[in-house]
Write an enzyme that holds these catalytic residues in place. Structure first.
Site, PDB file in Angstrom:
ATOM      1  N   GLU A  47       0.825  -1.202   0.000  1.00 56.98           N
ATOM      2  CA  GLU A  47       0.000   0.000   0.000  1.00 56.98           C
ATOM      3  C   GLU A  47       0.863   1.257   0.000  1.00 56.98           C
ATOM      4  O   GLU A  47       0.562   2.232  -0.700  1.00 56.98           O
ATOM      5  CB  GLU A  47      -0.918   0.013   1.228  1.00 56.98           C
ATOM      6  N   THR A  55      10.855 -44.654  -7.152  1.00 58.21           N
ATOM      7  CA  THR A  55      11.693 -43.460  -6.989  1.00 58.21           C
ATOM      8  C   THR A  55      13.178 -43.710  -7.230  1.00 58.21           C
ATOM      9  O   THR A  55      13.940 -42.763  -7.397  1.00 58.21           O
ATOM     10  CB  THR A  55      11.530 -42.898  -5.568  1.00 58.21           C
ATOM     11  N   ALA A  56      13.592 -44.956  -7.203  1.00 60.77           N
ATOM     12  CA  ALA A  56      15.006 -45.281  -7.388  1.00 60.77           C
ATOM     13  C   ALA A  56      15.119 -46.768  -7.698  1.00 60.77           C
ATOM     14  O   ALA A  56      14.229 -47.561  -7.361  1.00 60.77           O
ATOM     15  CB  ALA A  56      15.810 -44.953  -6.130  1.00 60.77           C
ATOM     16  N   ALA A 104      16.629 -50.547  -7.180  1.00 60.68           N
ATOM     17  CA  ALA A 104      16.779 -51.283  -5.919  1.00 60.68           C
ATOM     18  C   ALA A 104      18.119 -50.990  -5.251  1.00 60.68           C
ATOM     19  O   ALA A 104      18.219 -50.966  -4.021  1.00 60.68           O
ATOM     20  CB  ALA A 104      16.636 -52.781  -6.182  1.00 60.68           C
ATOM     21  N   ARG A 146      11.561 -24.519  -4.210  1.00 59.84           N
ATOM     22  CA  ARG A 146      12.440 -24.320  -3.050  1.00 59.84           C
ATOM     23  C   ARG A 146      12.540 -22.838  -2.709  1.00 59.84           C
ATOM     24  O   ARG A 146      12.505 -22.451  -1.540  1.00 59.84           O
ATOM     25  CB  ARG A 146      13.849 -24.852  -3.337  1.00 59.84           C
ATOM     26  N   ASP A 156      22.347 -39.563  -0.129  1.00 53.25           N
ATOM     27  CA  ASP A 156      22.445 -38.714  -1.314  1.00 53.25           C
ATOM     28  C   ASP A 156      23.339 -37.493  -1.137  1.00 53.25           C
ATOM     29  O   ASP A 156      23.706 -36.860  -2.125  1.00 53.25           O
ATOM     30  CB  ASP A 156      21.044 -38.229  -1.722  1.00 53.25           C
ATOM     31  N   LEU A 191      20.319 -29.077  -1.011  1.00 51.18           N
ATOM     32  CA  LEU A 191      19.023 -28.536  -0.602  1.00 51.18           C
ATOM     33  C   LEU A 191      18.984 -27.010  -0.586  1.00 51.18           C
ATOM     34  O   LEU A 191      18.205 -26.409   0.150  1.00 51.18           O
ATOM     35  CB  LEU A 191      18.609 -29.076   0.780  1.00 51.18           C
ATOM     36  N   ARG A 215      19.449 -22.802  -6.336  1.00 51.52           N
ATOM     37  CA  ARG A 215      20.467 -22.501  -7.348  1.00 51.52           C
ATOM     38  C   ARG A 215      19.737 -22.065  -8.615  1.00 51.52           C
ATOM     39  O   ARG A 215      19.412 -22.880  -9.477  1.00 51.52           O
ATOM     40  CB  ARG A 215      21.340 -23.731  -7.629  1.00 51.52           C
TER      41      ARG A 215
END
Length: 375
Positions: A55, A164-165, A167, A187, A203, A207, A210
């Site tokens: 405002e 997701t991955a 084995a 993010r 992993d 996090l 970038r």
């Protein structure tokens, strides 16, 4: 009744508010348009905490033309002294005739007081125009103000067969580059990124945000990184401790007393806090309450199937951000969520599709629980 111009002006205010999507935290995203009849004389949006509210920016642009004008703002104008003076007093001093706002501000320091003060000063006040759109823009701020906990969004990436991955753990990369860039923007709008120690050890993620160089020139804000680590197993050399920005490690009370392990991590810049435990876990409800105290509006969870599954099981999730890649990994690959099988299909947790968007070769789905998340 709102006119077509009223709606156009409020839609423009929402577009302005969205410019602060990645910068205003922990404040709400707010935009403002000032018009005399249908002639726009001022616009503004809140850029970041501590700077002028929307405002005030719009009033500066409008100058003397604000007298007798209508003001369109996406959130009830504030009536309290914070890092900046109250916006209602600036509007009254400018002698505006009418204020239209989209949504009541649930902040206990505002919550109707802004509208009341304007009315007492003789300003016409109308509320509720494009309220749902404003609420969507500020879902995290609204939830934190109402419940004390952040909006919890779990980011997931899976194959067509829900894996997701592989084995053996290989997961880079299921999705394409466009999807990974898209995650960076989610993010950037988040107050904090939450992960578990399992993901850190497996992993070694950064996090952080970038994005392109222009974002850095604007002073891109890095979200708080939060690690749930009951036994303080986070390696001092973990990448998330070497990329700048604040890192909070939440651990069990017994580990919190481990001075040697804690010192190695605090020397690397981490902050360590003890969190209550429940059923052998860090209490996720207590974790969310603590993050609310730290003014976390939107919490993005980027974790493995165990932590993500537990949040879903406990109904602590507000939204799933799910990327689906057009490939299959087979029935031995790792699942999306670690969850017990429901007693029947009718008792399985159900989600509603909010949005489906192509991002490169992948799909981005946004889903929300059909029943309200706990909190």
């Amino acid at each position: 009744m709102f006119s077509d111009f009223d709606r156009t002006a409020m839609q423009r205010a929402l577009e302005l508010a969205a410019r602060g999507l990645e910068t205003t935290d922990p404040n709400p995203r707010v935009g403002c348009v000032i018009a005399r009849r249908e002639d726009v004389v001022g616009e503004g949006w809140h850029r970041r905490a501590g700077e002028a509210h929307a405002e005030v920016v719009a009033l500066r642009e409008a100058g003397a033309r604000a007298a007798g004008a209508s003001v369109y703002v996406t959130l009830e104008p504030c009536s309290h002294e914070g890092r900046t003076p109250p916006c209602v007093e600036a509007l009254i001093e400018a002698q505006v005739a009418r204020v239209v706002y989209a949504l009541d501000d649930p902040n206990p320091q505002v919550d109707g007081r802004g509208a009341q003060r304007l009315r007492e000063a003789g300003v016409t006040v109308e509320a509720g125009l494009l309220a749902d759109e404003s609420a969507e823009l500020n879902s995290g701020f609204l939830k934190r103000m109402r419940t004390g906990s952040p909006w919890v969004r779990i980011k997931l990436a899976m194959s067509l067969d829900g894996r997701t991955a592989l084995a053996r753990g290989e997961s880079r990369w299921i999705t394409g580059e466009a999807a990974r860039t898209d995650v960076q923007h989610w993010r950037a709008r988040s107050s904090a990124i939450l992960t578990g120690i399992g993901t850190v050890l497996a992993d070694d993620p950064r996090l952080d945000v970038r994005l392109h160089a222009e974002a850095d020139e604007e002073g891109a804000r890095q979200p708080l990184r939060v690690v749930l680590d009951s036994h303080l197993r986070t390696p001092p050399g973990a990448r998330l401790l070497s990329t700048g920005g604040e890192v909070l490690i939440l651990t069990a009370q017994s580990s919190f007393q481990d001075v040697q392990s804690g010192m190695r991590l605090t020397q690397r810049g981490a902050r360590i806090e003890a969190a209550p435990e429940a059923d052998g876990w860090l209490s996720l409800a207590a974790v969310l309450a603590r993050l609310g105290e730290l003014e976390v509006n939107e919490l993005q969870v980027e974790a493995g199937p165990t932590l993500a599954g537990e949040l879903v099981r406990l109904s602590l999730v507000d939204e799933l951000l799910l990327y689906v890649a057009p490939r299959v990994l087979g029935d031995r690959a790792r699942p999306l969520l670690a969850l017990p099988e429901p007693p029947s299909l009718s008792e399985a947790q159900a989600f509603s599709l909010v949005e489906a968007t192509m991002v490169g070769d992948d799909w981005r789905l946004r889903l929300r629980p059909r029943t309200a998340a706990a909190g």
